[in-house]
Structure formats: structure tokens, C-alpha cells
Write an enzyme that holds these catalytic residues in place. Structure first.
Site, PDB file in Angstrom:
ATOM      1  N   ASP A  92     -19.602  86.744-141.006  1.00 25.08           N
ATOM      2  CA  ASP A  92     -18.583  86.725-141.893  1.00 25.08           C
ATOM      3  C   ASP A  92     -17.252  86.269-141.644  1.00 25.08           C
ATOM      4  OD1 ASP A  92     -17.849  86.247-144.837  1.00 25.08           O
ATOM      5  OD2 ASP A  92     -17.536  88.375-144.763  1.00 25.08           O
TER       6      ASP A  92
ATOM      7  N   HIS B 275     -16.190  77.502-139.962  1.00 24.18           N
ATOM      8  CA  HIS B 275     -17.368  77.264-139.873  1.00 24.18           C
ATOM      9  C   HIS B 275     -17.977  76.386-138.455  1.00 24.18           C
ATOM     10  CE1 HIS B 275     -17.811  78.819-143.789  1.00 24.18           C
ATOM     11  NE2 HIS B 275     -17.217  77.537-144.270  1.00 24.18           N
TER      12      HIS B 275
ATOM     13  N   LEU C 104     -37.107  85.311-127.073  1.00 20.39           N
ATOM     14  CA  LEU C 104     -36.075  85.864-128.268  1.00 20.39           C
ATOM     15  C   LEU C 104     -36.547  85.099-129.497  1.00 20.39           C
ATOM     16  CD1 LEU C 104     -33.484  87.429-129.207  1.00 20.39           C
ATOM     17  CD2 LEU C 104     -32.275  85.068-128.837  1.00 20.39           C
TER      18      LEU C 104
HETATM   19  C1  IPE Z   1     -22.631  86.753-146.972  1.00 16.30           C
HETATM   20  O1  IPE Z   1     -21.251  86.309-146.781  1.00 16.30           O
HETATM   21  C2  IPE Z   1     -23.297  85.564-146.466  1.00 16.30           C
HETATM   22  C3  IPE Z   1     -23.269  84.783-145.247  1.00 16.30           C
HETATM   23  C4  IPE Z   1     -22.666  85.206-144.321  1.00 16.30           C
HETATM   24  C5  IPE Z   1     -24.050  83.690-144.854  1.00 16.30           C
HETATM   25  P1  IPE Z   1     -20.117  85.926-147.994  1.00 16.30           P
HETATM   26  O2  IPE Z   1     -18.803  85.738-147.618  1.00 16.30           O
HETATM   27  O3  IPE Z   1     -20.857  85.013-148.740  1.00 16.30           O
HETATM   28  O4  IPE Z   1     -20.403  87.356-148.655  1.00 16.30           O
HETATM   29  P2  IPE Z   1     -19.474  88.006-150.008  1.00 16.30           P
HETATM   30  O5  IPE Z   1     -19.477  86.825-151.059  1.00 16.30           O
HETATM   31  O6  IPE Z   1     -18.116  88.165-149.209  1.00 16.30           O
HETATM   32  O7  IPE Z   1     -20.007  89.330-150.348  1.00 16.30           O
HETATM   33  C1  IPE Z   2     -19.422  83.274-143.424  1.00 13.29           C
HETATM   34  O1  IPE Z   2     -17.955  82.933-143.436  1.00 13.29           O
HETATM   35  C2  IPE Z   2     -20.075  81.936-143.558  1.00 13.29           C
HETATM   36  C3  IPE Z   2     -20.855  81.488-144.546  1.00 13.29           C
HETATM   37  C4  IPE Z   2     -20.948  82.335-145.890  1.00 13.29           C
HETATM   38  C5  IPE Z   2     -21.543  80.513-144.776  1.00 13.29           C
HETATM   39  P1  IPE Z   2     -17.222  82.821-144.818  1.00 13.29           P
HETATM   40  O2  IPE Z   2     -17.208  81.270-145.160  1.00 13.29           O
HETATM   41  O3  IPE Z   2     -17.730  83.824-146.076  1.00 13.29           O
HETATM   42  O4  IPE Z   2     -15.727  83.374-144.217  1.00 13.29           O
HETATM   43  P2  IPE Z   2     -14.882  84.177-145.331  1.00 13.29           P
HETATM   44  O5  IPE Z   2     -15.518  85.558-145.806  1.00 13.29           O
HETATM   45  O6  IPE Z   2     -14.330  83.458-146.666  1.00 13.29           O
HETATM   46  O7  IPE Z   2     -13.497  84.302-144.417  1.00 13.29           O
HETATM   47 MG    MG Z   3     -17.378  85.669-146.392  1.00 11.62          MG
END
Ligand code: IPE
Ligand code: IPE
Ligand code: MG
Length: 252
Positions: free
Chosen positions: A24, A41, A135
Site C-alpha cells: 500500500d 503503481h 519460491l
Molecule cells: C488494499 O489497499 C489493497 C491492495 C493493496 C491491493 P487499499 O488501498 O485498497 O486499501 P484501503 O481502501 O485503504 O483499505
Molecule cells: C496500493 O497503493 C496499490 C493498489 C491498491 C492497487 P494505493 O494505490 O492504495 O496507494 P494509496 O494508499 O492511495 O497511497
Molecule cells: Mg491504498
């Protein structure tokens, strides 16, 4: 097959046998740099490569990465499309290298929602790496813990319809073979980057006794050193699985 942490006590060592990560913070990493979220990303893919290699070196057997949740479809359409394209490109570019490194790749989640091209690439990558064992890398995509429990329950009821009239026969051992990660032990260590302290519908069944580690680092910044810090923290945990400290001290 997976050993249940509620039915027996798994053997634990200082390095987690199964590491599960919520990657995240990509969006915030980019926004801080005045870049579009998509740039975060793209940088996140580089972090995946670093962490896969570091886990291989450290002797982690199973690495599970949450790439796209069943709720991430709620994001702006451009971001969802970019994530899907990135998934396709990464599979096209990286599977050969992963295979050479002895990585077995699997994707878990409801894949029916994906474009046929992406589904074909996933199947091809799984087939190509199926005999590797250095792995076991699992990517959770369009995955949700609740979906997993429900799909497992549906499959179980289809194969054992007698459970409808004898529900007392339903136990963990009946259900768990149908969970999408039945091939793996339960995660020993969970890491969530990006500062949030929540599970966000990840492996809710399997995380029952997992050690939970949260770090403020954004995923694109996460690397071998951060992994080392998490492993050090993990090695100092006392995993009791319901027992007392005194009982653990008495163990041979
Ligand atoms: C969780 O992250 C899903 C992934 C990292 C793929 P999110 O960014 O979607 O989670 P919330 O919405 O903050 O809980
Ligand atoms: C995690 O990073 C990747 C996915 C959920 C695909 P985020 O896109 O949720 O990044 P933040 O949380 O908005 O910074
Ligand atoms: Mg996120």
C-alpha cells in the site's frame, strides 16, 4: 496441504515460511512528488522485484502479494485500466526471469472479471512455472477474503450436499481445502506498508494467528532493508497460539 493454526501448532523459525504483504501507498508516494498516482503503481512494480529477490535469498518459501482487491474496482476507471495494463505488461516482461529464478507463480482471486488476454497470460505463467519450487509467489488479484470463504463454501456444498442436512459435519478440515490458498501454510508474517493498520479484506481466514507488522514506508520505497527490519521484529515475537509464555519456555 496447509496446517491449521487453530488445530495444531505450526513449527516456527526466525524467517517466516509464508510472508503476506499488502503493498500500500503507491498513490501517496506519487502524490507527494506531484506525480500522477499511476507513476506510483509503476514504481511499485520495481519494489515487487526487489522483495521477490530478497525473499528468495532469505529462504522464504511462500510470498503472497495483494495487488488488487475486490473493492479496488471502485477506483476511477483510468486508474483501474492502468493497473490492468500494468499487470499484463509485468506478466509479459517478468515471467521468464521469475521462471529462471525458480519462482512458481500463482494468481488467486476471482479471475472471471479480467479480460481474456490477462486471463490467458495468467494461465500461461502458472503453467510455465508450475514445476519451480525455490519460491512460491502468489499474487492476489480481484481477491477478497470474504469472496474466498464464500467460494470455498459453495464448492464444498456442491461436492458434499449431505452437509445441508447434517451441518454438524461442517468443520475447518472440510472447508479449508477449498480456500484459494489451500496449497500454502497460513502466513507467519503479514506486512502492510503505507501506514494504515487494517486488513482491507485480505486473507481474513488465513491470518488468524499471523504476526501483523505495519510500516509507514510507502510500497515504492520498500526494499531489502525494510524487509530485514520486519524479519528482525518477527524473530522477536513470541508466538503463543493460545498457550502461556511459561509453557513455551518449557519447550525443548
Ligand atoms: C488494499 O489497499 C489493497 C491492495 C493493496 C491491493 P487499499 O488501498 O485498497 O486499501 P484501503 O481502501 O485503504 O483499505
Ligand atoms: C496500493 O497503493 C496499490 C493498489 C491498491 C492497487 P494505493 O494505490 O492504495 O496507494 P494509496 O494508499 O492511495 O497511497
Ligand atoms: Mg491504498
Amino acid at each position: 496441504m496447509s496446517v491449521s493454526s487453530t488445530q495444531s501448532i505450526p513449527v516456527c523459525s526466525d524467517i517466516p515460511r509464508h510472508l503476506a504483504i499488502i503493498m500500500d501507498g503507491n498513490g501517496r508516494w506519487a502524490t507527494r512528488r506531484m506525480l500522477p498516482r499511476t507513476a506510483g503503481h509503476m514504481r511499485g512494480v520495481q519494489a515487487v522485484r526487489r522483495v521477490v529477490e530478497a525473499c528468495g535469498r532469505q529462504g522464504v518459501e511462500y510470498l503472497t502479494l495483494f495487488a488488487f482487491s475486490s473493492e479496488n474496482w471502485r477506483r476511477p476507471q483510468e486508474e483501474v485500466s492502468l493497473l490492468m495494463r500494468l499487470f499484463v505488461q509485468t506478466l509479459e516482461k517478468e515471467v521468464g526471469k521469475l521462471s529462471d529464478q525458480g519462482v512458481r507463480l500463482r494468481v488467486v482471486g476471482d479471475l472471471r472479471a479480467f479480460e481474456p488476454r490477462l486471463r490467458d497470460l495468467i494461465r500461461a505463467a502458472e503453467d510455465r512455472t508450475q514445476h519451480n519450487s525455490a519460491l512460491q509467489l502468489t499474487i492476489a488479484a480481484n481477491y477478497g477474503g470474504r469472496w474466498d470463504i464464500l467460494q470455498a463454501t459453495r464448492q464444498l456444498l456442491l461436492s458434499r450436499p449431505e452437509l445441508l442436512t447434517q451441518p454438524e459435519l461442517l468443520d475447518e478440515n472440510a472447508l479449508s481445502p477449498y480456500l484459494s490458498m489451500a496449497y500454502a501454510p497460513e502466513p507467519d508474517l503479514f506486512i502492510r506498508t503505507g501506514g494504515e493498520q487494517r486488513i482491507s479484506n485480505f486473507l481474513i481466514w488465513q491470518l488468524a494467528y499471523t504476526e501483523l507488522y505495519f510500516t509507514e514506508s510507502y510500497w515504492p520505497d520498500f526494499g531489502a532493508k525494510d524487509l530485514q527490519a520486519a524479519f528482525q521484529w518477527y524473530a522477536n515475537r513470541e508466538r503463543r497460539f493460545g498457550r502461556t509464555s511459561a509453557q513455551i519456555a518449557l519447550q525443548p
